[in-house]
Enzyme design. Structure first.
Site, mmCIF file in Angstrom:
data_model
loop_
_atom_site.group_PDB
_atom_site.id
_atom_site.type_symbol
_atom_site.label_atom_id
_atom_site.label_comp_id
_atom_site.label_asym_id
_atom_site.label_seq_id
_atom_site.Cartn_x
_atom_site.Cartn_y
_atom_site.Cartn_z
ATOM 1 N N ILE A 48 -0.099 -13.355 -3.584
ATOM 2 C CA ILE A 48 -0.974 -13.667 -4.712
ATOM 3 C C ILE A 48 -1.372 -12.397 -5.453
ATOM 4 O O ILE A 48 -1.438 -12.375 -6.686
ATOM 5 C CB ILE A 48 -2.214 -14.430 -4.220
ATOM 6 C CG1 ILE A 48 -1.820 -15.840 -3.752
ATOM 7 C CG2 ILE A 48 -3.278 -14.514 -5.316
ATOM 8 C CD1 ILE A 48 -2.934 -16.593 -3.045
ATOM 9 N N ASP A 108 -6.829 1.238 2.632
ATOM 10 C CA ASP A 108 -7.205 0.105 3.472
ATOM 11 C C ASP A 108 -8.628 -0.301 3.104
ATOM 12 O O ASP A 108 -9.596 0.339 3.531
ATOM 13 C CB ASP A 108 -7.120 0.500 4.947
ATOM 14 C CG ASP A 108 -7.465 -0.649 5.889
ATOM 15 O OD1 ASP A 108 -7.827 -1.747 5.399
ATOM 16 O OD2 ASP A 108 -7.375 -0.449 7.116
ATOM 17 N N VAL A 109 -8.767 -1.350 2.304
ATOM 18 C CA VAL A 109 -10.087 -1.729 1.813
ATOM 19 C C VAL A 109 -10.931 -2.444 2.859
ATOM 20 O O VAL A 109 -12.062 -2.835 2.577
ATOM 21 C CB VAL A 109 -9.998 -2.574 0.519
ATOM 22 C CG1 VAL A 109 -9.422 -1.756 -0.618
ATOM 23 C CG2 VAL A 109 -9.219 -3.855 0.748
ATOM 24 N N ASN A 126 -8.943 -9.697 -3.939
ATOM 25 C CA ASN A 126 -7.914 -10.584 -3.406
ATOM 26 C C ASN A 126 -7.502 -10.239 -1.979
ATOM 27 O O ASN A 126 -6.997 -11.101 -1.259
ATOM 28 C CB ASN A 126 -6.676 -10.522 -4.312
ATOM 29 C CG ASN A 126 -5.449 -11.094 -3.644
ATOM 30 O OD1 ASN A 126 -5.305 -12.311 -3.504
ATOM 31 N ND2 ASN A 126 -4.551 -10.223 -3.191
ATOM 32 N N TYR A 177 -11.376 -16.456 10.256
ATOM 33 C CA TYR A 177 -10.945 -16.278 8.862
ATOM 34 C C TYR A 177 -11.736 -17.204 7.932
ATOM 35 O O TYR A 177 -12.268 -16.764 6.906
ATOM 36 C CB TYR A 177 -9.457 -16.572 8.770
ATOM 37 C CG TYR A 177 -8.882 -16.587 7.374
ATOM 38 C CD1 TYR A 177 -8.712 -15.406 6.663
ATOM 39 C CD2 TYR A 177 -8.483 -17.779 6.768
ATOM 40 C CE1 TYR A 177 -8.165 -15.404 5.392
ATOM 41 C CE2 TYR A 177 -7.935 -17.793 5.502
ATOM 42 C CZ TYR A 177 -7.782 -16.601 4.810
ATOM 43 O OH TYR A 177 -7.255 -16.607 3.547
#
Length: 264
Positions: free
Chosen positions: A32, A68-69, A95, A162
């Protein structure tokens, strides 16, 4: 014999609905995120995006930051580079997301996995918004889109870490929109359903192999429109919410799932 339903071709003529806009998009290396980066460029936007590894290719003119957010340092690195490259920022698309199914159920998800999912699926967005939102407030305009998941609507025990993190993201979006609206900044949630992407495909395979075939995350529920989503389906919805066409839309949660969940 019925004819398979396939995704329509995306129009080749550019829709310049994002001309002159600048955007920061996390998780832009695949799925995405990559489709959203491509759609924003086609729409005329200047884009800075990020991922944990350098992709093989990018649309021309896109600035890519290896970061790496899920970490504080990664978010800070992306925010600094975005400000350096773009100057004023109009749009933030949070995202980035990832998870690992735990086929043994809730008790198989240890503390480290809960924390890991909270960092990438929730706190990454909170931290990036905190870094960039003051400038949006100062200018009195902007748009933030946080990408959640239809897993929040029918959570499976195998993916509860998640789903919980993404549900937190959706709740945060609603509260942030209430504060940001009077300051000229719109904040919305996109909730994708079953979309063909490398990460989602791997999770569906794992759930199916484990016998969890009825879970929505495994694609077990029928989709009235007759097909799984494509990344471009979600990218188009994100572009709409980011654009001035959605100027009177904030605090909304747009479910893009082909009608699978049939919620109100």
């Amino acid at each position: 014999m019925s004819t398979p339903i396939v995704a329509p071709e995306v129009p080749t003529a550019p829709i310049l609905d994002l001309a002159g806009k600048t955007a920061v998009i996390t998780g832009g290396s695949k799925g995405i995120g990559a489709a959203t980066v491509a759609r924003f460029v086609k729409g005329g936007a200047r884009v800075v995006t990020s991922g944990r590894a350098q992709p093989e290719s990018l649309p021309s003119g896109v600035e890519y930051v290896v970061a790496d957010v899920s970490t504080v340092d990664g978010v800070d690195q992306l925010a600094r580079r975005a400000r350096d490259v773009l100057g004023d920022i109009d749009i933030i698309v949070n995202n980035a997301g990832a998870s690992t199914p735990h086929l043994g159920g809730v008790l198989d998800i240890d503390d480290a996995e809960w924390v890991k999912d909270l960092h990438i699926n929730f706190l990454a967005a909170v931290r990036l918004n905190a870094a960039l939102l003051p400038a949006l407030y100062a200018r009195g305009k902007g748009s933030i889109i946080n990408v959640s998941s239809a897993a929040t609507l029918s959570p499976s025990s195998t993916m509860l870490h998640y789903a919980s993190a993404k549900a937190a993201l959706a709740t945060y979006t609603t509260g942030l929109a209430a504060e940001a609206g009077p300051r000229g900044v719109r904040v919305n949630t996109i909730t994708p359903g079953n979309v063909a992407s490398p990460g989602a495909d791997a999770i569906r395979r794992a759930l199916t192999e484990a016998g969890d075939v009825d879970s929505p995350a495994a694609g077990g529920m029928p989709i009235p429109l007759g097909r799984k989503g494509e990344a471009s389906d979600i990218a188009e919805a994100i572009a709409f919410l980011a654009s001035d066409r959605a100027a009177w839309i904030t605090a909304s949660d747009l479910l893009v799932d082909g009608g699978q969940m049939q919620t109100r």
